[in-house]
Design a protein around this motif. Sequence first.
Motif, mmCIF file in Angstrom:
data_model
loop_
_atom_site.group_PDB
_atom_site.id
_atom_site.type_symbol
_atom_site.label_atom_id
_atom_site.label_comp_id
_atom_site.label_asym_id
_atom_site.label_seq_id
_atom_site.Cartn_x
_atom_site.Cartn_y
_atom_site.Cartn_z
ATOM 1 N N ALA A 94 0.720 -1.272 -0.144
ATOM 2 C CA ALA A 94 -0.151 0.515 -0.032
ATOM 3 C C ALA A 94 0.948 1.145 0.102
ATOM 4 C CB ALA A 94 -0.785 0.033 0.925
ATOM 5 N N ILE A 95 -0.124 2.742 -0.565
ATOM 6 C CA ILE A 95 1.314 3.523 -0.435
ATOM 7 C C ILE A 95 0.179 4.915 0.459
ATOM 8 C CG2 ILE A 95 1.567 5.163 -1.791
ATOM 9 C CD1 ILE A 95 0.118 2.910 -4.014
ATOM 10 N N LEU A 96 1.396 5.207 1.103
ATOM 11 C CA LEU A 96 0.943 6.543 2.484
ATOM 12 C C LEU A 96 1.180 7.695 1.164
ATOM 13 C CD1 LEU A 96 2.891 5.499 5.502
ATOM 14 C CD2 LEU A 96 -0.071 5.066 4.828
ATOM 15 N N ALA A 97 0.724 8.436 2.068
ATOM 16 C CA ALA A 97 1.004 9.977 1.338
ATOM 17 C C ALA A 97 0.659 11.053 2.179
ATOM 18 C CB ALA A 97 -0.258 10.296 0.062
ATOM 19 N N ASN A 98 0.833 11.770 1.847
ATOM 20 C CA ASN A 98 0.474 12.915 3.201
ATOM 21 C C ASN A 98 0.444 15.218 2.000
ATOM 22 O OD1 ASN A 98 3.511 15.084 2.083
ATOM 23 N ND2 ASN A 98 4.383 14.332 4.477
ATOM 24 N N ASN A 99 -0.284 14.932 2.458
ATOM 25 C CA ASN A 99 -0.696 16.767 1.692
ATOM 26 C C ASN A 99 0.369 17.338 0.873
ATOM 27 O OD1 ASN A 99 -3.466 16.069 2.911
ATOM 28 N ND2 ASN A 99 -2.640 17.803 3.955
ATOM 29 N N SER A 100 1.301 17.228 1.401
ATOM 30 C CA SER A 100 2.789 18.119 1.140
ATOM 31 C C SER A 100 2.642 17.504 -0.866
ATOM 32 C CB SER A 100 4.272 18.240 1.506
ATOM 33 O OG SER A 100 3.640 18.222 2.603
ATOM 34 N N GLY A 101 2.238 16.287 -1.185
ATOM 35 C CA GLY A 101 2.660 15.594 -1.872
ATOM 36 C C GLY A 101 3.082 14.438 -1.864
ATOM 37 N N ASP A 118 -1.672 11.024 5.578
ATOM 38 C CA ASP A 118 -2.880 12.011 5.808
ATOM 39 C C ASP A 118 -3.590 10.992 5.145
ATOM 40 O OD1 ASP A 118 -1.894 14.571 6.845
ATOM 41 O OD2 ASP A 118 -0.980 14.598 4.597
ATOM 42 N N CYS A 119 -3.353 10.368 4.219
ATOM 43 C CA CYS A 119 -4.411 9.263 3.837
ATOM 44 C C CYS A 119 -2.932 8.126 3.159
ATOM 45 C CB CYS A 119 -4.863 9.935 2.634
ATOM 46 S SG CYS A 119 -4.124 10.191 1.304
ATOM 47 N N LEU A 120 -3.871 7.131 2.965
ATOM 48 C CA LEU A 120 -3.035 5.625 2.396
ATOM 49 C C LEU A 120 -4.238 5.476 0.771
ATOM 50 C CD1 LEU A 120 -2.870 2.605 4.233
ATOM 51 C CD2 LEU A 120 -4.193 1.734 2.353
ATOM 52 N N PHE A 121 -3.374 4.821 -0.523
ATOM 53 C CA PHE A 121 -3.740 4.748 -1.117
ATOM 54 C C PHE A 121 -3.776 2.794 -1.907
ATOM 55 C CE2 PHE A 121 -1.915 8.440 -3.261
ATOM 56 C CZ PHE A 121 -3.479 9.262 -2.291
ATOM 57 N N LEU A 122 -4.781 2.159 -1.862
ATOM 58 C CA LEU A 122 -4.392 0.521 -2.046
ATOM 59 C C LEU A 122 -5.343 0.190 -3.228
ATOM 60 C CD1 LEU A 122 -4.362 -2.114 -1.277
ATOM 61 C CD2 LEU A 122 -6.584 -2.213 0.416
ATOM 62 N N PRO A 123 -4.146 0.259 -4.788
ATOM 63 C CA PRO A 123 -4.841 -0.017 -5.820
ATOM 64 C C PRO A 123 -5.945 -1.514 -6.106
ATOM 65 C CG PRO A 123 -3.326 0.940 -5.919
ATOM 66 C CD PRO A 123 -3.257 0.330 -4.291
ATOM 67 N N ILE A 124 -7.063 -1.184 -6.244
ATOM 68 C CA ILE A 124 -7.624 -2.595 -6.524
ATOM 69 C C ILE A 124 -8.002 -2.967 -7.527
ATOM 70 C CG2 ILE A 124 -9.900 -4.075 -6.222
ATOM 71 C CD1 ILE A 124 -8.774 -2.801 -3.814
ATOM 72 N N ASN A 125 -8.243 -3.110 -8.633
ATOM 73 C CA ASN A 125 -7.995 -2.663 -10.709
ATOM 74 C C ASN A 125 -7.681 -1.097 -10.934
ATOM 75 O OD1 ASN A 125 -10.862 -1.588 -10.809
ATOM 76 N ND2 ASN A 125 -11.178 -3.720 -10.453
ATOM 77 N N PRO A 126 -7.730 -1.371 -11.848
ATOM 78 C CA PRO A 126 -7.099 -0.177 -12.583
ATOM 79 C C PRO A 126 -8.106 0.914 -12.981
ATOM 80 C CG PRO A 126 -6.757 -1.757 -14.564
ATOM 81 C CD PRO A 126 -7.115 -2.784 -13.441
ATOM 82 N N HIS A 127 -9.690 -0.133 -12.438
ATOM 83 C CA HIS A 127 -10.279 1.103 -12.188
ATOM 84 C C HIS A 127 -11.459 1.735 -11.713
ATOM 85 C CE1 HIS A 127 -12.300 0.889 -16.245
ATOM 86 N NE2 HIS A 127 -10.923 -0.039 -16.341
ATOM 87 N N ASP A 160 -2.510 11.934 -9.342
ATOM 88 C CA ASP A 160 -1.834 11.598 -7.833
ATOM 89 C C ASP A 160 -1.757 10.329 -7.550
ATOM 90 O OD1 ASP A 160 -1.932 14.623 -7.207
ATOM 91 O OD2 ASP A 160 -3.563 15.034 -6.223
ATOM 92 N N ILE A 161 -2.720 9.216 -7.311
ATOM 93 C CA ILE A 161 -2.645 7.882 -7.073
ATOM 94 C C ILE A 161 -1.440 6.771 -7.889
ATOM 95 C CG2 ILE A 161 -4.012 6.002 -6.339
ATOM 96 C CD1 ILE A 161 -6.502 7.877 -6.245
ATOM 97 N N VAL A 162 -1.865 7.459 -9.087
ATOM 98 C CA VAL A 162 -0.561 6.782 -10.329
ATOM 99 C C VAL A 162 0.580 7.045 -9.745
ATOM 100 C CG1 VAL A 162 -0.219 7.092 -12.702
ATOM 101 C CG2 VAL A 162 -2.865 5.851 -11.570
ATOM 102 N N LYS A 163 0.749 8.624 -9.231
ATOM 103 C CA LYS A 163 2.137 9.107 -9.371
ATOM 104 C C LYS A 163 2.770 8.105 -8.644
ATOM 105 C CE LYS A 163 4.983 13.423 -8.806
ATOM 106 N NZ LYS A 163 4.445 14.560 -8.213
ATOM 107 N N GLY A 164 1.570 8.678 -7.024
ATOM 108 C CA GLY A 164 1.955 7.754 -5.489
ATOM 109 C C GLY A 164 2.502 6.426 -6.002
ATOM 110 N N THR A 165 1.592 5.883 -7.051
ATOM 111 C CA THR A 165 1.577 4.429 -7.057
ATOM 112 C C THR A 165 3.254 3.938 -7.736
ATOM 113 O OG1 THR A 165 -0.574 3.675 -6.936
ATOM 114 C CG2 THR A 165 0.923 2.176 -7.337
ATOM 115 N N VAL A 166 3.434 4.372 -8.610
ATOM 116 C CA VAL A 166 4.604 4.698 -8.988
ATOM 117 C C VAL A 166 6.175 4.995 -8.006
ATOM 118 C CG1 VAL A 166 6.042 5.452 -10.880
ATOM 119 C CG2 VAL A 166 4.176 4.909 -11.309
ATOM 120 N N SER A 167 6.083 6.478 -7.748
ATOM 121 C CA SER A 167 7.007 6.920 -6.660
ATOM 122 C C SER A 167 7.427 5.904 -5.200
ATOM 123 C CB SER A 167 7.431 8.135 -6.356
ATOM 124 O OG SER A 167 5.835 8.427 -5.842
#
Length: 361
Positions: free
Chosen positions: A262-269, A282-291, A309-316
Amino acid sequence: MKAQDKISKSKNNNHFVSRFQLRRFLCDPPKNKPGRYFVWVYSGDEEPQAKNIQNVGSAIKFYGESDDDLENAFSDRESVYGGVFSALERLPDDVTKYADQLSDLCWLFSFRTRALREKLKLGITSTVDRVAGSVTAGRLHKRFSTQIDARLLKIFDEKMIGLNRKQKAAMRRQPEFQKSLLVAKHQANEFLRSEEFASHFRRILTSFGLAARETPALDNEHNRVLTDMIATGERCPEKLRPKRWYPMVSPDGLFVLGDSGAILANNSGEFSPFIGMGSNADCLFLPINPHVTAVGIFSENCRIWTEEDIVKGTVSSSFENFFANRYDQKLRTLAGVHLLRQNIVTDAQIDEIVNGFWQSK
């Protein structure tokens, strides 16, 4: 989970990215390549390739030399969550029903990855290398000179074994003893100030750093922790559970899957793997599928995130690969710019460790 999602004990290729995740990012099978299940694999500046998921997010004997019990145990535990993913694919708005399961799954995904293991190694070796690079004769003398008196007295005490307390006290008052102590202290200080000692100390640290990179000890300890997690049914700590969840939907199917869980992110990007940023998130992303991506909120003033933002966060936040259901020049560019082998220990934290090391004890 289907039977084919498990690896038989006769195989040494262990997955650290779950295949039930990879199957949700499948692309069309390339022509003239055997197999049915493929994803596009992006790796830095390298040309993306469509690869069979059998050989994606995996490493030879990642879970040890013996057998595949640990991976099979992961498959058994993760199979419980397959229904959650299927439900969210059908009805993304139901994400709030599965808050506990999603938090536990993020914790499990993040711990099992090679990204975590390699970043721990990088954290250790980067810190050791930084200390080695900061070694000077003057620093070494300041760091260790305060220990000379205690160490010398201990050595002299060992030479007076058999004497009682009064006899030892009398011996210490002798001029010859005092002179010997002063000479030894002078020699010790001279050695601590010498470039010879500084060079020797640097070599010791460099050797330790090399050993940390090459020894299987950390890999073995990681596997032991993973085994304990499975055996005890360890769950995500309460303080790392998002306060609420909401679904982010990409009509065009832009989301991708990283190799760091999973991916963590803060408001500063700023982005990091789930284990890495801690209380700054500040938040967490969990990709389920491409949609669909499940977004967990830690902070009530969390910013609004976009699909990009979510794609960039997943990649970085990925370590060496991320996976997609398509070839996309934009993704290739993102891979070249943002796919970094980030250290789990930040430069500021390393500086703090180094400065602490040189404080006189």
